[in-house]
Design a protein around this motif. Structure first.
Motif, mmCIF file in Angstrom:
data_model
loop_
_atom_site.group_PDB
_atom_site.id
_atom_site.type_symbol
_atom_site.label_atom_id
_atom_site.label_comp_id
_atom_site.label_asym_id
_atom_site.label_seq_id
_atom_site.Cartn_x
_atom_site.Cartn_y
_atom_site.Cartn_z
ATOM 1 N N ASP A 111 0.823 -1.203 0.000
ATOM 2 C CA ASP A 111 0.000 0.000 0.000
ATOM 3 C C ASP A 111 0.858 1.254 0.000
ATOM 4 O OD1 ASP A 111 -2.483 -1.302 0.123
ATOM 5 O OD2 ASP A 111 -2.371 -1.471 2.297
ATOM 6 N N ALA A 112 0.319 2.283 -0.616
ATOM 7 C CA ALA A 112 0.895 3.614 -0.453
ATOM 8 C C ALA A 112 0.443 4.101 0.926
ATOM 9 C CB ALA A 112 0.374 4.534 -1.544
ATOM 10 N N TYR A 113 1.005 5.176 1.392
ATOM 11 C CA TYR A 113 0.600 5.717 2.692
ATOM 12 C C TYR A 113 0.317 7.196 2.583
ATOM 13 C CZ TYR A 113 1.330 1.852 5.912
ATOM 14 O OH TYR A 113 1.204 0.679 6.598
ATOM 15 N N LEU A 114 -0.777 7.596 3.205
ATOM 16 C CA LEU A 114 -1.030 9.000 3.495
ATOM 17 C C LEU A 114 -0.390 9.239 4.850
ATOM 18 C CD1 LEU A 114 -4.819 9.448 2.655
ATOM 19 C CD2 LEU A 114 -2.878 10.347 1.374
ATOM 20 N N PHE A 115 0.210 10.393 5.043
ATOM 21 C CA PHE A 115 0.770 10.717 6.349
ATOM 22 C C PHE A 115 0.805 12.226 6.509
ATOM 23 C CE2 PHE A 115 4.303 10.771 3.495
ATOM 24 C CZ PHE A 115 5.237 11.665 4.005
ATOM 25 N N LEU A 116 0.984 12.637 7.748
ATOM 26 C CA LEU A 116 1.020 14.058 8.064
ATOM 27 C C LEU A 116 2.435 14.470 8.433
ATOM 28 C CD1 LEU A 116 -2.218 14.321 10.231
ATOM 29 C CD2 LEU A 116 -1.924 14.918 7.812
ATOM 30 N N VAL A 117 2.831 15.643 7.971
ATOM 31 C CA VAL A 117 4.128 16.210 8.330
ATOM 32 C C VAL A 117 3.880 17.435 9.204
ATOM 33 C CG1 VAL A 117 5.340 15.371 6.284
ATOM 34 C CG2 VAL A 117 4.226 17.595 6.204
ATOM 35 N N ASP A 118 4.825 17.717 10.087
ATOM 36 C CA ASP A 118 4.720 18.920 10.909
ATOM 37 C C ASP A 118 5.119 20.150 10.111
ATOM 38 O OD1 ASP A 118 3.869 17.546 13.181
ATOM 39 O OD2 ASP A 118 5.937 17.108 13.774
ATOM 40 N N ASP A 119 6.114 19.981 9.245
ATOM 41 C CA ASP A 119 6.640 21.094 8.462
ATOM 42 C C ASP A 119 6.273 20.891 6.992
ATOM 43 O OD1 ASP A 119 8.078 23.072 7.201
ATOM 44 O OD2 ASP A 119 10.047 22.359 7.870
ATOM 45 N N PRO A 120 5.467 21.776 6.414
ATOM 46 C CA PRO A 120 5.085 21.630 5.007
ATOM 47 C C PRO A 120 6.272 21.647 4.039
ATOM 48 C CG PRO A 120 3.616 23.158 6.093
ATOM 49 C CD PRO A 120 4.730 22.869 7.068
ATOM 50 N N ALA A 121 7.447 22.079 4.499
ATOM 51 C CA ALA A 121 8.640 22.072 3.644
ATOM 52 C C ALA A 121 9.301 20.696 3.599
ATOM 53 C CB ALA A 121 9.645 23.114 4.141
ATOM 54 N N GLU A 122 8.787 19.757 4.377
ATOM 55 C CA GLU A 122 9.316 18.381 4.400
ATOM 56 C C GLU A 122 9.350 17.838 2.970
ATOM 57 O OE1 GLU A 122 10.631 14.737 5.117
ATOM 58 O OE2 GLU A 122 10.331 16.065 6.833
ATOM 59 N N PRO A 123 10.502 17.313 2.519
ATOM 60 C CA PRO A 123 10.606 16.846 1.132
ATOM 61 C C PRO A 123 10.029 15.453 0.861
ATOM 62 C CG PRO A 123 12.727 16.627 2.207
ATOM 63 C CD PRO A 123 11.798 17.300 3.199
ATOM 64 N N LEU A 124 9.749 14.682 1.912
ATOM 65 C CA LEU A 124 9.252 13.325 1.698
ATOM 66 C C LEU A 124 7.806 13.331 1.209
ATOM 67 C CD1 LEU A 124 9.650 10.275 1.875
ATOM 68 C CD2 LEU A 124 8.961 10.398 4.273
ATOM 69 N N GLY A 125 7.550 12.561 0.161
ATOM 70 C CA GLY A 125 6.199 12.442 -0.366
ATOM 71 C C GLY A 125 5.756 13.688 -1.104
ATOM 72 N N VAL A 126 4.523 13.640 -1.556
ATOM 73 C CA VAL A 126 3.927 14.781 -2.257
ATOM 74 C C VAL A 126 2.491 14.945 -1.779
ATOM 75 C CG1 VAL A 126 5.349 14.594 -4.342
ATOM 76 C CG2 VAL A 126 3.207 13.335 -4.216
ATOM 77 N N PRO A 127 1.962 16.161 -1.849
ATOM 78 C CA PRO A 127 0.547 16.344 -1.523
ATOM 79 C C PRO A 127 -0.303 15.528 -2.508
ATOM 80 C CG PRO A 127 1.685 18.459 -1.590
ATOM 81 C CD PRO A 127 2.633 17.436 -2.142
#
Length: 141
Positions: free
Chosen positions: A4-20
């Motif tokens: 499965d792919a994963y949806l996840f939340l980041v604290d900092d929107p500048a986080e480079p992992l994943g994409v919206p």
């Protein structure tokens, strides 16, 4: 690794992992009750800058403390996600491969139609750059 792919939340929107998710285009999973409930439980919208999605091969990069939800993606959705998360140089080559796929789609049918219309195999080879054996093989299918 998971399937499965994963949806996840980041604290900092500048986080480079994943994409919206919106960057990937429409994802069927975003309309499911499970995803809607997960978003509501974390008080985020589907367009939040904190929401990200990663393909299965990158799920190990999500930090342990991150809120996450596995989501199944269809083949086309997963292909779009992988394209959007690929490094820029790879994404450029992927764009070329996708363009090739699009222009090569229906190639054999087009070659057969050209032969059926009366074009000589040599002329078709000259116009297309295809090998004469490929043209004759298309006619045999």
């Amino acid at each position: 690794m998971t399937d499965d792919a994963y949806l996840f939340l980041v604290d900092d929107p500048a986080e480079p992992l994943g994409v919206p998710p919106a960057v990937v285009g429409p994802l069927d999973c975003m309309e499911t009750p499970a995803v809607r409930a997960w978003l509501d439980a974390h008080d985020v919208s589907a367009t939040s800058s904190r929401l990200r999605v990663v393909p299965p091969e990158d799920t190990g990069l999500i930090t342990a403390q991150s809120e996450r939800l596995p989501v199944p993606l269809g083949a086309e959705e997963l292909s779009r996600l992988r394209h959007r998360t690929a490094p820029e140089a790879l994404a450029a080559v992927e764009d070329e491969l996708l363009a090739y796929r699009d222009c090569a789609h229906g190639r054999d049918e087009l070659l057969a139609r050209a032969l059926g219309a009366g074009l000589a195999p040599d002329r078709i080879a000259e116009l297309t750059g295809e090998d004469i054996a490929t043209i004759r093989a298309a006619a045999a299918r």
